[in-house]
Scaffold this active site. Structure first.
Site, PDB file in Angstrom:
ATOM      1  N   ARG A 143       2.985  -1.399  -0.780  1.00  0.00           N
ATOM      2  CA  ARG A 143       1.591  -0.998  -0.919  1.00  0.00           C
ATOM      3  C   ARG A 143       1.378  -0.256  -2.242  1.00  0.00           C
ATOM      4  NH1 ARG A 143       3.243   0.418   4.341  1.00  0.00           N
ATOM      5  NH2 ARG A 143       2.164  -0.728   6.007  1.00  0.00           N
ATOM      6  N   LYS A 165       3.784   4.344   5.471  1.00  0.00           N
ATOM      7  CA  LYS A 165       2.832   5.088   6.300  1.00  0.00           C
ATOM      8  C   LYS A 165       3.569   5.915   7.344  1.00  0.00           C
ATOM      9  CE  LYS A 165      -1.188   2.034   5.879  1.00  0.00           C
ATOM     10  NZ  LYS A 165      -2.171   1.200   6.622  1.00  0.00           N
ATOM     11  N   HIS A 232      -2.946  -5.603  -3.721  1.00  0.00           N
ATOM     12  CA  HIS A 232      -2.802  -6.097  -2.357  1.00  0.00           C
ATOM     13  C   HIS A 232      -2.651  -7.616  -2.318  1.00  0.00           C
ATOM     14  CE1 HIS A 232      -2.632  -4.166   1.516  1.00  0.00           C
ATOM     15  NE2 HIS A 232      -3.264  -5.187   2.073  1.00  0.00           N
ATOM     16  N   ARG A 235       0.880  -8.254  -2.568  1.00  0.00           N
ATOM     17  CA  ARG A 235       1.515  -7.975  -1.269  1.00  0.00           C
ATOM     18  C   ARG A 235       1.359  -9.209  -0.363  1.00  0.00           C
ATOM     19  NH1 ARG A 235       3.127  -3.863   2.308  1.00  0.00           N
ATOM     20  NH2 ARG A 235       2.109  -3.809   4.345  1.00  0.00           N
ATOM     21  N   HIS A 258       4.988  -3.002   8.487  1.00  0.00           N
ATOM     22  CA  HIS A 258       3.962  -3.093   9.522  1.00  0.00           C
ATOM     23  C   HIS A 258       4.439  -2.414  10.801  1.00  0.00           C
ATOM     24  CE1 HIS A 258       1.809  -6.856   7.684  1.00  0.00           C
ATOM     25  NE2 HIS A 258       1.365  -5.722   7.190  1.00  0.00           N
ATOM     26  N   TYR A 267      -0.300 -14.181   8.353  1.00  0.00           N
ATOM     27  CA  TYR A 267       0.241 -15.034   7.294  1.00  0.00           C
ATOM     28  C   TYR A 267       0.681 -16.408   7.808  1.00  0.00           C
ATOM     29  CZ  TYR A 267       0.274 -10.681   4.726  1.00  0.00           C
ATOM     30  OH  TYR A 267      -0.111  -9.514   4.136  1.00  0.00           O
TER      31      TYR A 267
END
Length: 291
Positions: A143, A165, A232, A235, A258, A267
């Site tokens: 990210r 995150k 992004h 990514r 994730h 995807y």
């Protein structure tokens, strides 16, 4: 009131700076619309008032997707309010967001990236540091916030340690060429004691999101006609190319950081398009030679 919630996001939820700013703006807009100044007025808010704000946003041109994101902010906020006994009822339980069409992630084609090499400059006359930045995004799928905080100490053999995150750490392998490029850049830096970050501005300061976006947009403008040319997109490109070349969803999920597999499954549609194309070209009855 708002400050207490934001503190909760930072200290307990470990939300990123970007997330906290977004929540703050969403809630301030909501408070301003309903003229809420204190907790007592917050107790009077019901689902009809929330819906009126939602209609107001849509009438003012806010997309359904953005409206749903703002409603998500309110849901998190009211869960906290219930926990803190600020309110007795959660009005969000009766609020349903507007429908949104499923937006597939855009990605750069492999052939469009073939001209890119970290040892060469491209048409936009990018600096070597910028080109390394592009390659890090493409090889790792990290990210924007993760790249900004990347330090030389995060280089471990032929991999990069990434803090994602909620402070979740993951290790992502990189090519020997990229590793050599990063190590060469490190050897030329005389300010490592001042700033530990791999990518910095010309003045030696830590990067900020708009700076990175402009650099990536400049490069992608040279290689693709996509409307979106952001970090992004790289990514998405990383994930799509990995899937198209045989990587499993679980592996891609871990590399992207994730929290659950459903976020990665978006995807699979792009991958199926590629498989369908190959089938039509390769199978005798695939339709490639149909007249």
């Amino acid at each position: 009131m708002l400050e207490n919630f934001l503190t909760y996001l930072i200290t307990e939820k470990r939300a990123s700076e970007h997330t906290v700013i977004a929540y703050q703006k969403d809630l301030q807009d909501f408070f301003d619309f309903l003229a809420i100044d204190d907790f007592e007025e917050l107790k009077e808010v019901n689902h009809q008032l929330v819906r009126s704000w939602m209609v107001h946003l849509i009438d003012n041109g806010v997309s359904n997707r953005s409206v749903n994101r703002k409603l998500s902010t309110l849901r998190t906020f009211y869960k906290w309010c219930l926990k803190e006994e600020v309110v007795e009822k959660n009005p969000m339980l009766l609020v349903k967001g507007p429908k949104t069409s499923k937006r597939l992630p855009e990605f750069v084609k492999v052939e469009e990236l073939d001209n890119f090499n970290i040892s060469q400059k491209v048409g936009a006359n990018l600096e070597v540091e910028d080109m390394l930045m592009v390659e890090v995004f493409y090889q790792t799928g990290m990210r924007l916030s993760e790249l900004i905080n990347l330090k030389f100490t995060d280089i471990q053999n032929a991999s990069l340690k990434v803090l994602g995150k909620r402070n979740k750490e993951r290790i992502i392998p990189i090519s020997s060429e990229l590793l050599a490029g990063l190590n060469e850049m490190k050897s030329k830096r005389s300010d490592l004691a001042k700033t530990p970050y791999i990518f910095i501005t010309k003045k030696g300061n830590k990067l900020y999101p708009k700076f990175v976006y402009r650099r990536i947009n400049k490069y992608l403008s040279c290689v693709t006609n996509l409307d979106k040319r952001s970090p992004h997109v790289l990514r998405h490109t990383f994930a799509t190319h990995m899937l198209n070349n045989g990587a499993g969803l679980e592996t891609i999920k871990e590399l992207l950081g994730h929290a659950n597999l459903s976020a990665t499954q978006v995807y699979t549609h792009n991958s199926f398009d590629e498989i369908n194309k190959i089938y039509k070209q390769a199978h005798p009855r695939g339709g490639h030679n149909t007249k």
